[in-house]
Design a protein around this motif. Structure first.
Motif, mmCIF file in Angstrom:
data_model
loop_
_atom_site.group_PDB
_atom_site.id
_atom_site.type_symbol
_atom_site.label_atom_id
_atom_site.label_comp_id
_atom_site.label_asym_id
_atom_site.label_seq_id
_atom_site.Cartn_x
_atom_site.Cartn_y
_atom_site.Cartn_z
ATOM 1 N N GLY A 229 52.865 38.584 112.781
ATOM 2 C CA GLY A 229 52.333 39.931 112.598
ATOM 3 C C GLY A 229 53.305 40.854 111.902
ATOM 4 N N SER A 230 53.973 40.363 110.873
ATOM 5 C CA SER A 230 55.024 41.126 110.196
ATOM 6 C C SER A 230 54.521 41.774 108.904
ATOM 7 C CB SER A 230 56.202 40.203 109.862
ATOM 8 O OG SER A 230 56.771 39.660 111.032
ATOM 9 N N PRO A 231 54.908 43.024 108.653
ATOM 10 C CA PRO A 231 54.426 43.744 107.461
ATOM 11 C C PRO A 231 55.230 43.404 106.211
ATOM 12 C CG PRO A 231 55.814 45.187 108.762
ATOM 13 C CD PRO A 231 55.727 43.890 109.527
ATOM 14 N N ILE A 232 55.089 42.185 105.722
ATOM 15 C CA ILE A 232 55.847 41.761 104.542
ATOM 16 C C ILE A 232 55.355 42.476 103.284
ATOM 17 C CG2 ILE A 232 56.545 39.803 103.138
ATOM 18 C CD1 ILE A 232 57.674 39.814 105.998
ATOM 19 N N ASP A 233 54.035 42.582 103.128
ATOM 20 C CA ASP A 233 53.463 43.293 101.974
ATOM 21 C C ASP A 233 52.294 44.130 102.462
ATOM 22 O OD1 ASP A 233 52.443 44.230 99.624
ATOM 23 O OD2 ASP A 233 52.392 42.293 98.594
ATOM 24 N N THR A 234 52.552 45.414 102.698
ATOM 25 C CA THR A 234 51.528 46.292 103.282
ATOM 26 C C THR A 234 50.514 46.781 102.260
ATOM 27 O OG1 THR A 234 52.972 48.238 103.012
ATOM 28 C CG2 THR A 234 53.099 47.052 105.095
ATOM 29 N N ARG A 235 50.614 46.321 101.040
ATOM 30 C CA ARG A 235 49.575 46.643 100.047
ATOM 31 C C ARG A 235 48.327 45.795 100.279
ATOM 32 N NH1 ARG A 235 53.307 45.646 94.844
ATOM 33 N NH2 ARG A 235 53.593 43.741 96.090
#
Length: 431
Positions: A229-235
């Motif tokens: 659940g990691s925000p690596i690419d929030t686009r």
């Protein structure tokens, strides 16, 4: 609902609300807390008086109602400290194994804890796991259930982040570069036969740390990295959390949520994003649900439903315990991860050098997402698979867990029964 079993409990996030006038707010918060001390003491005494079996009124509806109201007031106005781990044993190979917790690495803003299982000398060593807890407002004990689930088959270490309010100014600052350096330092100590699990927020710095180590051809890179659940690419599949960050801009956060730690805290005059603002965001996102939960607690106390009341206390003792984050770390995370998307855009800089995930070749990668995650949208974690182009395909795994939100990715019954077996298989395949 208990914090150990809720698959869809509200998740921690560095962006969940908590906005307001910042400069004098911390001081007003401290003064209010002190001003309520006499009332809190009186409520505590009244609760004990009307709860005492020697008091005939304790068995009446009026006495039970007064006792319940006093407990609710005391709990609503107290400051919750870091919870205890309360992990004293586990089961290894079907046998009872005592667990002792020891600090094996320490810096001003973090300790690395080892959950040392007392297993027999004939037990084959289990895979060593470094669990990187999120630094996003809650303490590492939020992952208590995750640790408990890992212990039977893994040798577990965890990052225990320190409340910035408790770190003196003389210990210096702590920013995103320092966070990455901390991870590198821990991995150098643990050695190459280590498996990293990064839960939510630390996904980006963990990926950066391993990228830096691979670029420097270090021998202590871990065997595997699991991002949960990691925000690596929030686009990708932007959530409300991502949209708030982009809409506000970094200057708004700097003006509105950063304040100085007041006297007499050890971190006096340190610039921080205070935990109580974070907690305000947590609560406001689901205010109706929290109001209903406390209303039910009052009913449980009056009715003498001890089990339900205990479950409520356990959940909120953890949920209401929050910590301050250093301003520099918080603002850099907001800017680099949620506004500029620096890592997926190829512009993330660590100590003046560009971070390149394509340098990772020796580390296996697993990414895990929740189907109903409203904090880290579907595809944001999987983006790491695209960035790490030089990891062999047979060492890459991606999994989406049906029916869970953000919290259910790393805790709760579905984590234990469906996600953890896949993680264990992945780790053992690359151990």
């Amino acid at each position: 609902m208990t914090i150990r079993d809720a698959d869809n409990a509200p998740p921690p996030s560095p962006l969940e609300g908590g906005f307001g006038l910042s400069s004098p707010l911390y001081w007003f918060y401290e003064m209010t807390h002190v001003a309520l001390n006499p009332s809190r003491a009186m409520a505590h005494a009244a609760h004990a008086f009307f709860k005492s079996p020697s008091n005939p009124a304790s068995n009446t509806s009026l006495g039970k109602s007064i006792s319940a109201a006093c407990e609710l007031f005391e709990r609503a106005t107290r400051r919750y400290s870091q919870p205890e781990w309360d992990i004293e044993h586990t089961v290894v190979d079907g046998k009872f194994a005592p667990v002792s917790i020891e600090t094996v690495w320490e810096r001003p803003f973090c300790r690395m804890l080892h959950f040392d299982r007392q297993v027999g000398i004939m037990h084959k060593p289990d895979p060593r796991v470094l669990l990187i807890a999120p630094l996003s407002g809650h303490y590492a004990t939020l992952l208590r259930g995750t640790v408990e689930a890992l212990l039977p088959e893994h040798d577990v270490y965890i990052t225990d982040w320190i409340d910035a309010r408790m770190v003196p100014m003389s210990d210096g600052r702590f920013d995103l570069d320092d966070y990455i350096d901390y991870i590198i330092g821990m991995l150098r100590l643990l050695g190459s036969d280590t498996h990293v699990m990064a839960v939510c927020q630390p996904g980006v710095p963990a990926l950066c740390a391993i990228s830096v180590m691979e670029a420097n051809e270090e021998t202590h890179v871990p065997e595997s990295l699991t991002l949960m659940g990691s925000p690596i690419d929030t686009r990708i599949s932007p959530t409300q959390v991502n949209q708030v960050a982009e809409k506000r801009g970094i200057d708004w956060f700097r003006r509105n949520v950063i304040t100085k730690v007041p006297f007499p805290n050890p971190g006096f005059m340190r610039d921080v994003y205070p935990g109580f603002l974070q907690l305000n965001g947590f609560m406001s996102m689901n205010l109706d649900r929290h109001m209903e939960a406390h209303s039910k607690l009052f009913q449980h106390l009056v009715e003498g439903d001890g089990d339900s009341a205990t479950a409520h206390r356990d959940f909120y003792d953890e949920y209401l315990a929050v910590m301050d984050l250093t301003a520099e770390f918080y603002l850099q995370t907001i800017d680099a991860v949620f506004i500029r998307h620096a890592l997926p855009d190829g512009k993330f800089i660590h100590r003046g050098i560009k971070v390149d995930p394509s340098k990772i070749k020796r580390v296996a990668l697993m990414t895990i997402e929740g189907e109903q995650d409203d904090i880290t949208g579907l595809g944001q974690t999987q983006a790491a698979q695209t960035l790490c182009v030089n990891i062999p395909e047979h060492k890459k795994v991606h999994y989406v867990q049906p029916g869970v939100g953000h919290y259910g990715v790393f805790n709760g019954s579905r984590f234990r029964n469906e996600i953890l077996p896949r993680i264990t298989a992945f780790i053992r395949a690359n151990d």
